[in-house]
Design a protein around this motif. Structure first.
Motif: not given
Length: 140
Positions: A17-32, A77-85
């Protein structure tokens, strides 16, 4: 052989969920990029006014994306999740879609997998289920 790049068909619902939110802010490429570089590691995100051009986040994402991310998260401080799955699911879809055009050997070389793993992906088999179906015993 073509260079490996993040798959284009990453689905937002496959991301944490956090990465999906971040994608809305900075785009998928930057999130990955963010998830691959700092995923799973707690990191301090400054408020946007404290970002400098030599900040690691600016160097990784660019000034605009770093500012947007820090405006959203900044000051802690935030732990950004991994996107491995999500990356693995997108890779597996790409392999299944390319199977008619590429051989298993070519797909294995392209994605740096064993031919056996490509066959498992193409057949839709989970590696553990496939091993059990072949009668292999678990090691642990």
């Amino acid at each position: 052989m073509m260079p490996l790049e993040p798959p284009e068909d990453i689905r937002l619902d496959d991301l944490p969920p956090l990465l999906a939110e971040i994608t809305g802010l900075i785009g998928l490429g930057a999130t990955v990029q963010l998830a691959e570089h700092w995923g799973g590691v707690r990191h301090y995100y400054p408020r946007p006014e404290f970002l400098t051009e030599d900040h690691p986040l600016v160097r990784l994402l660019g000034a605009d994306s770093a500012r947007a991310l820090c405006a959203y998260i900044g000051g802690g401080e935030v732990t950004v999740p991994k996107a491995d799955l999500a990356l693995r699911a997108a890779r597996d879809r790409a392999i299944r879609n390319a199977r008619g055009e590429w051989s298993v050997r070519q797909l294995a070389a392209r994605y740096r997998l064993s031919e056996r793993r490509v066959w498992e992906i193409v057949s839709g088999a989970d590696p553990q289920t496939a091993a059990e179906a072949c009668g292999q015993l678990r090691l642990f």
